[in-house]
Design a protein around this motif. Structure first.
Motif, short mmCIF file in Angstrom:
data_model
loop_
_atom_site.label_atom_id
_atom_site.label_comp_id
_atom_site.label_asym_id
_atom_site.label_seq_id
_atom_site.Cartn_x
_atom_site.Cartn_y
_atom_site.Cartn_z
N GLY A 98 0.80 -1.23 0.00
CA GLY A 98 0.00 0.00 0.00
C GLY A 98 0.82 1.27 0.00
O GLY A 98 2.06 1.25 0.12
N PHE A 99 0.10 2.40 -0.12
CA PHE A 99 0.72 3.72 -0.14
C PHE A 99 -0.16 4.70 0.62
O PHE A 99 -1.38 4.54 0.68
CB PHE A 99 0.89 4.23 -1.58
CG PHE A 99 1.79 3.37 -2.43
CD1 PHE A 99 3.13 3.65 -2.52
CD2 PHE A 99 1.28 2.28 -3.13
CE1 PHE A 99 3.97 2.86 -3.30
CE2 PHE A 99 2.09 1.49 -3.90
CZ PHE A 99 3.45 1.77 -3.99
N GLY A 100 0.46 5.70 1.20
CA GLY A 100 -0.28 6.78 1.88
C GLY A 100 0.39 8.10 1.60
O GLY A 100 1.60 8.17 1.35
N SER A 101 -0.39 9.17 1.63
CA SER A 101 0.14 10.49 1.32
C SER A 101 0.97 11.06 2.47
O SER A 101 0.63 10.90 3.64
CB SER A 101 -1.01 11.46 1.00
OG SER A 101 -0.51 12.74 0.72
N THR A 102 2.07 11.71 2.13
CA THR A 102 2.91 12.40 3.12
C THR A 102 2.55 13.88 3.20
O THR A 102 3.04 14.59 4.08
CB THR A 102 4.39 12.29 2.73
OG1 THR A 102 4.61 12.99 1.50
CG2 THR A 102 4.81 10.84 2.58
N ASN A 103 1.75 14.36 2.24
CA ASN A 103 1.42 15.78 2.10
C ASN A 103 2.65 16.64 1.84
O ASN A 103 2.65 17.84 2.08
CB ASN A 103 0.66 16.30 3.32
CG ASN A 103 -0.73 15.70 3.42
OD1 ASN A 103 -1.45 15.62 2.42
ND2 ASN A 103 -1.11 15.26 4.61
N ILE A 104 3.71 16.00 1.35
CA ILE A 104 4.91 16.71 0.90
C ILE A 104 5.06 16.41 -0.58
O ILE A 104 5.26 15.25 -0.97
CB ILE A 104 6.16 16.25 1.67
CG1 ILE A 104 5.99 16.50 3.17
CG2 ILE A 104 7.41 16.95 1.15
CD1 ILE A 104 7.08 15.90 4.02
N ASN A 136 -2.41 18.45 -3.71
CA ASN A 136 -3.29 17.71 -2.80
C ASN A 136 -3.21 16.22 -3.14
O ASN A 136 -2.83 15.86 -4.26
CB ASN A 136 -4.74 18.19 -2.94
CG ASN A 136 -5.33 17.83 -4.29
OD1 ASN A 136 -4.89 18.34 -5.33
ND2 ASN A 136 -6.32 16.95 -4.32
N PRO A 137 -3.57 15.35 -2.21
CA PRO A 137 -3.60 13.93 -2.53
C PRO A 137 -4.58 13.69 -3.67
O PRO A 137 -5.63 14.33 -3.75
CB PRO A 137 -4.09 13.27 -1.23
CG PRO A 137 -3.79 14.26 -0.17
CD PRO A 137 -3.95 15.62 -0.80
N LYS A 158 -4.87 17.99 -8.28
CA LYS A 158 -4.64 19.39 -8.59
C LYS A 158 -3.13 19.61 -8.68
O LYS A 158 -2.36 19.08 -7.87
CB LYS A 158 -5.23 20.29 -7.52
CG LYS A 158 -6.73 20.14 -7.31
CD LYS A 158 -7.53 20.64 -8.50
CE LYS A 158 -9.02 20.56 -8.23
NZ LYS A 158 -9.81 20.98 -9.41
N VAL A 159 -2.72 20.41 -9.65
CA VAL A 159 -1.30 20.71 -9.82
C VAL A 159 -1.12 22.21 -10.02
O VAL A 159 -2.05 22.92 -10.43
CB VAL A 159 -0.69 19.96 -11.02
CG1 VAL A 159 -0.68 18.46 -10.79
CG2 VAL A 159 -1.44 20.29 -12.32
#
Length: 220
Positions: A98-104, A136-137, A158-159
């Protein structure tokens, strides 16, 4: 008397390739990865403000524009490990599933290739954003399958993009987006360059080859 005439008719369509890399020094890009599953690139709109200043009863004595800031979105139907980690700012779980967002979110040079035609010649439009980042994720969208309208899972992120001092026009300007058009025999040369890990830079020539360390190592 001179007569005006139309330019060659040009038309571009679809999204053929999305590559992502690190702009490490002027006109030098490394760690390039190919993103699989690009669906669409939303309109990249400039949100930089332009202000007019009045003086001497003149409404537009001077105009100052802020640094270009483009905002839009990317849609993909597939998120691979290298894209999740290197562009979408995600981290892998200990079990490797799995993977999860770091918000970085890392800033990357992003290149999008679109196929087309100029006159009777095949052509490609290459758009390069020297300094793009996700903001954003990625959101996840799907619908229940039906016999009439089967759907695929879509990730949308979003970019935003800005200019870079490492990627300039010949007069030293640093816009957030560059567009390159290649036609005829140059198309295959450019596509081969890109598929080997190349991202077009302002000093690129169609005889250029890709540096051995340009492409990121391929992960299983």
């Amino acid at each position: 008397m001179a007569k005006l005439s139309y330019a060659k008719r040009a038309l571009f369509h679809g999204n053929r390739l999305l590559t992502i890399g690190d702009l490490t020094e002027e006109n030098k890009i490394k760690n390039v990865i190919l993103a699989t599953g690009l669906v669409s690139v939303g309109a990249m709109e400039d949100e930089a403000e332009v202000k007019n200043f009045a003086a001497d009863d003149v409404a537009d004595h001077a105009t100052i524009a802020g640094k270009s800031l483009l905002k839009g979105e990317l849609k993909l139907i597939q998120l691979d490990k290298n894209v999740r980690i290197n562009f979408f700012g995600q981290d892998e779980t200990a079990n490797g599933f799995g993977f999860g967002s770091t918000n970085i979110y890392p800033k990357k040079a992003v290149q999008i290739v679109t196929a087309g035609q100029v006159g009777k010649d095949k052509a490609i439009l290459v758009r390069v954003f020297p300094n793009m980042a996700v903001t954003n994720p990625p959101s996840f969208e799907t619908e229940t399958d039906s016999s009439e309208a089967p759907t695929a899972v879509t990730w949308t992120a979003k970019v935003q993009a800005t200019g870079s001092e490492l990627y300039k026009t010949k007069n030293g300007h640093t816009p957030a987006e560059f567009n390159y058009t290649f036609t005829g025999a140059d198309v295959d040369k450019v596509l081969d360059f890109i598929q080997q890990g190349g991202i077009i830079t302002p000093n690129y020539k169609t005889t250029d080859t890709v540096d051995a360390d340009a492409a990121a190592p391929v992960e299983a």
